[in-house]
Write an enzyme that holds these catalytic residues in place. Sequence first.
Site, PDB file in Angstrom:
ATOM      1  N   HIS A 306      50.662  51.020  35.761  1.00 50.36           N
ATOM      2  CA  HIS A 306      51.895  50.233  35.735  1.00 50.36           C
ATOM      3  C   HIS A 306      53.067  51.169  35.959  1.00 50.36           C
ATOM      4  O   HIS A 306      53.070  52.305  35.506  1.00 50.36           O
ATOM      5  CB  HIS A 306      52.058  49.537  34.382  1.00 50.36           C
ATOM      6  CG  HIS A 306      53.028  48.410  34.427  1.00 50.36           C
ATOM      7  ND1 HIS A 306      54.374  48.596  34.288  1.00 50.36           N
ATOM      8  CD2 HIS A 306      52.853  47.088  34.646  1.00 50.36           C
ATOM      9  CE1 HIS A 306      54.996  47.436  34.394  1.00 50.36           C
ATOM     10  NE2 HIS A 306      54.100  46.505  34.608  1.00 50.36           N
ATOM     11  N   ASP A 364      47.263  42.092  34.031  1.00 51.84           N
ATOM     12  CA  ASP A 364      46.315  41.365  34.896  1.00 51.84           C
ATOM     13  C   ASP A 364      44.857  41.647  34.568  1.00 51.84           C
ATOM     14  O   ASP A 364      43.978  40.981  35.114  1.00 51.84           O
ATOM     15  CB  ASP A 364      46.595  41.737  36.360  1.00 51.84           C
ATOM     16  CG  ASP A 364      47.949  41.208  36.795  1.00 51.84           C
ATOM     17  OD1 ASP A 364      48.817  42.016  37.152  1.00 51.84           O
ATOM     18  OD2 ASP A 364      48.143  39.980  36.705  1.00 51.84           O
TER      19      ASP A 364
HETATM   20  C1  SDX Z   1      52.116  43.659  37.707  1.00 51.02           C
HETATM   21  O1  SDX Z   1      56.625  45.757  37.553  1.00 51.02           O
HETATM   22  C2  SDX Z   1      56.059  44.947  36.725  1.00 51.02           C
HETATM   23  O2  SDX Z   1      56.482  44.772  35.622  1.00 51.02           O
HETATM   24  C3  SDX Z   1      54.857  44.201  37.273  1.00 51.02           C
HETATM   25  C4  SDX Z   1      54.142  43.288  36.296  1.00 51.02           C
HETATM   26  C5  SDX Z   1      55.018  42.126  35.904  1.00 51.02           C
HETATM   27  O3  SDX Z   1      54.794  41.563  34.830  1.00 51.02           O
HETATM   28  O4  SDX Z   1      55.840  41.710  36.756  1.00 51.02           O
HETATM   29  O5  SDX Z   1      53.779  44.021  35.128  1.00 51.02           O
HETATM   30  C6  SDX Z   1      52.889  42.681  36.920  1.00 51.02           C
HETATM   31  O6  SDX Z   1      52.326  43.783  38.894  1.00 51.02           O
HETATM   32  C7  SDX Z   1      51.122  44.536  37.002  1.00 51.02           C
HETATM   33  C8  SDX Z   1      50.445  45.553  37.952  1.00 51.02           C
HETATM   34  C9  SDX Z   1      49.282  44.844  38.638  1.00 51.02           C
HETATM   35  N1  SDX Z   1      48.762  45.688  39.744  1.00 51.02           N
HETATM   36  C10 SDX Z   1      47.552  46.290  39.649  1.00 51.02           C
HETATM   37  O7  SDX Z   1      46.827  46.246  38.652  1.00 51.02           O
HETATM   38  C11 SDX Z   1      47.137  47.021  40.923  1.00 51.02           C
HETATM   39  C12 SDX Z   1      46.559  48.407  40.562  1.00 51.02           C
HETATM   40  N2  SDX Z   1      47.696  49.228  40.078  1.00 51.02           N
HETATM   41  C13 SDX Z   1      48.325  50.124  41.063  1.00 51.02           C
HETATM   42  O8  SDX Z   1      48.454  49.559  42.343  1.00 51.02           O
HETATM   43  C14 SDX Z   1      49.613  50.778  40.484  1.00 51.02           C
HETATM   44  O9  SDX Z   1      49.276  51.251  39.238  1.00 51.02           O
HETATM   45  C15 SDX Z   1      50.873  49.969  40.367  1.00 51.02           C
HETATM   46  C16 SDX Z   1      51.267  49.315  41.643  1.00 51.02           C
HETATM   47  C17 SDX Z   1      50.739  48.937  39.309  1.00 51.02           C
HETATM   48  C18 SDX Z   1      51.987  50.950  39.952  1.00 51.02           C
HETATM   49  O10 SDX Z   1      52.262  51.737  41.049  1.00 51.02           O
HETATM   50  P1  SDX Z   1      53.261  52.994  40.957  1.00 51.02           P
HETATM   51  O11 SDX Z   1      54.139  52.909  39.770  1.00 51.02           O
HETATM   52  O12 SDX Z   1      53.889  53.166  42.280  1.00 51.02           O
HETATM   53  O13 SDX Z   1      52.278  54.150  40.626  1.00 51.02           O
HETATM   54  P2  SDX Z   1      51.605  55.054  41.720  1.00 51.02           P
HETATM   55  O14 SDX Z   1      50.931  54.170  42.735  1.00 51.02           O
HETATM   56  O15 SDX Z   1      52.600  56.057  42.178  1.00 51.02           O
HETATM   57  O16 SDX Z   1      50.451  55.759  40.866  1.00 51.02           O
HETATM   58  C19 SDX Z   1      50.671  56.995  40.204  1.00 51.02           C
HETATM   59  C20 SDX Z   1      49.336  57.726  40.315  1.00 51.02           C
HETATM   60  C21 SDX Z   1      48.875  57.894  41.755  1.00 51.02           C
HETATM   61  O17 SDX Z   1      48.022  59.039  41.784  1.00 51.02           O
HETATM   62  P3  SDX Z   1      48.715  60.477  42.215  1.00 51.02           P
HETATM   63  O18 SDX Z   1      49.369  60.239  43.562  1.00 51.02           O
HETATM   64  O19 SDX Z   1      49.705  60.817  41.126  1.00 51.02           O
HETATM   65  O20 SDX Z   1      47.523  61.421  42.287  1.00 51.02           O
HETATM   66  O21 SDX Z   1      48.294  56.950  39.682  1.00 51.02           O
HETATM   67  C22 SDX Z   1      47.330  56.548  40.653  1.00 51.02           C
HETATM   68  C23 SDX Z   1      47.995  56.695  42.005  1.00 51.02           C
HETATM   69  O22 SDX Z   1      47.019  56.949  43.007  1.00 51.02           O
HETATM   70  N3  SDX Z   1      47.001  55.157  40.364  1.00 51.02           N
HETATM   71  C24 SDX Z   1      45.771  54.645  40.367  1.00 51.02           C
HETATM   72  C25 SDX Z   1      45.924  53.317  39.971  1.00 51.02           C
HETATM   73  N4  SDX Z   1      47.223  53.044  39.764  1.00 51.02           N
HETATM   74  C26 SDX Z   1      47.893  54.185  40.015  1.00 51.02           C
HETATM   75  N5  SDX Z   1      44.576  55.202  40.646  1.00 51.02           N
HETATM   76  C27 SDX Z   1      43.491  54.375  40.542  1.00 51.02           C
HETATM   77  N6  SDX Z   1      43.540  53.085  40.165  1.00 51.02           N
HETATM   78  C28 SDX Z   1      44.752  52.517  39.871  1.00 51.02           C
HETATM   79  N7  SDX Z   1      44.825  51.243  39.511  1.00 51.02           N
END
Ligand code: SDX
Length: 453
Positions: A306, A364
């Site tokens: 998140h 989720d």
């Molecule tokens: C919602 O904003 C909100 O409040 C949203 C929400 C709401 O109520 O409105 O809470 C609802 O959207 C919840 C999130 C649902 N999405 C998912 O579950 C999809 C999986 N999650 C990822 O796509 C991600 O964690 C996000 C999109 C939720 C957050 O993305 P960020 O903040 O841009 O984080 P990032 O992608 O920069 O990740 C940081 C690191 C990265 O690795 P490095 O580059 O540092 O090596 O964490 C890794 C990412 O690759 N990472 C994951 C991961 N989520 C982040 N690696 C594996 N699996 C994951 N799920």
Amino acid sequence: MADYTLHDPDGRTVARFPVLDATVGANSVDVRALLDTAGITTYDPGFSSTSSCNSAITFVDGDNGVLLYRGYSIDQLVEHSSFVEVAYLLLFGELPTPAQLQSFTHDVTYHSMLHEQLSSFYRGFRRDAHPMAVLLGVVGALSAFYPDSIDVFDPRQRLVSIERLIAKMPTITAMAYKYTIGQPFVYPRNDLDYCSNFLHMMFSVPAEPYEPSKILSKAMNALLIVQADHEQNASTSTVRTVGSSRANPFACVAAGISSLWGPIHGGANEAVVNMLQELGSKANLPDAIRRAKDKNDPFRLMGFGHRVYKSYDPRAKVMRRIYEELLEELDLGNDPLFELAKELERLALEDDYFVQRKLYPNVDFYSGLIMKAIGIPINMFTAIFALSRTVGWLSHWKEMIEDPDQRITRPRQLYVGPAQRPYADIAHRSVNGSPAKLPAGPAMPGEKSIVGG
Ligand code: SDX
């Protein structure tokens, strides 16, 4: 708090910027004068360190896993309030008195029917259309059917539109479901509460009586409360941006639906259950964890991570508890998907990659399991999220419209394109500086063939 001072590379003071105090959480440096005084802008794609507005609606403490709606913690509201009561709180700032709740509930109840002509809209879609495409189309069309409440400068019309949208979203959503399964649309009943009415419109058929289960209504109530609002998330920011141009609220909510549909935003609940079903057994979990960590593999653990929560999402905690209660009350025994989800959570939270990046289950991760237990098909999960988040979107839209500070959203950019250059005549153009690679073919009479044969 003292101002922040900006110095140029030679150490000269360029400008001072006041600090705006938050009630709780991070304060903000007011940089509105930055471009005029220093000739530079801030660069923050994704707005990780940028406050786009001031808001009194919801506060998320990402480090401690706290979520407050107008100062009340989410678990207290799930425990004691109805979704309509929480909608009132988010919209107007205080929990309603009995008289206020009765009046608001009456208004929402008596706006729940849809203009009869809108039902023909559904017939324009294929039966296998994704419900979010249907929601988007129908909600986007509402302003054409309710033109008497689209003057955003009229507080009374704003309130009527807000009540219409909150009241009609369950009807619109249930009709999208009925359409996909070829069953007749079911009209709302004014004698049922909001969640029971939604279940009635989703699951009753004309052929037999249907009484919504109190257990399922209670689970739906918790689900809708938990998903109602969440600060300036992608879809809420979208609604604020669209609303800043003074577009009507129906168009703003349609824009919010579009943004929420994304698989890494509101579409994640559908993706979580699809992921668990594809993984199938605990034996496949270690490889899933490996793939999720592999930068060359697009696979991500859906429902994990998140932008704000760097600890357990309190909503995931509530959802997990509600789901365990539901399993017990419905005597569903051990749901293999739930066992798989709990084991996946355990493995991830023991893995350095997830621990270092503070990737925890989010809203989720368990919500889809609850919806599945209620009998909602997977492709409807995000539509239910949109039904709930409509309250948050409208609360922020209302707050923005009423904020004298608010202006049309128009960010600047870091321009990295070409500086001004002379016009290039077509005879002298090339692809990235090399001669254009056109397919070999006969040169026109009098023309040298450019490339090729
Ligand atoms: C919602 O904003 C909100 O409040 C949203 C929400 C709401 O109520 O409105 O809470 C609802 O959207 C919840 C999130 C649902 N999405 C998912 O579950 C999809 C999986 N999650 C990822 O796509 C991600 O964690 C996000 C999109 C939720 C957050 O993305 P960020 O903040 O841009 O984080 P990032 O992608 O920069 O990740 C940081 C690191 C990265 O690795 P490095 O580059 O540092 O090596 O964490 C890794 C990412 O690759 N990472 C994951 C991961 N989520 C982040 N690696 C594996 N699996 C994951 N799920």
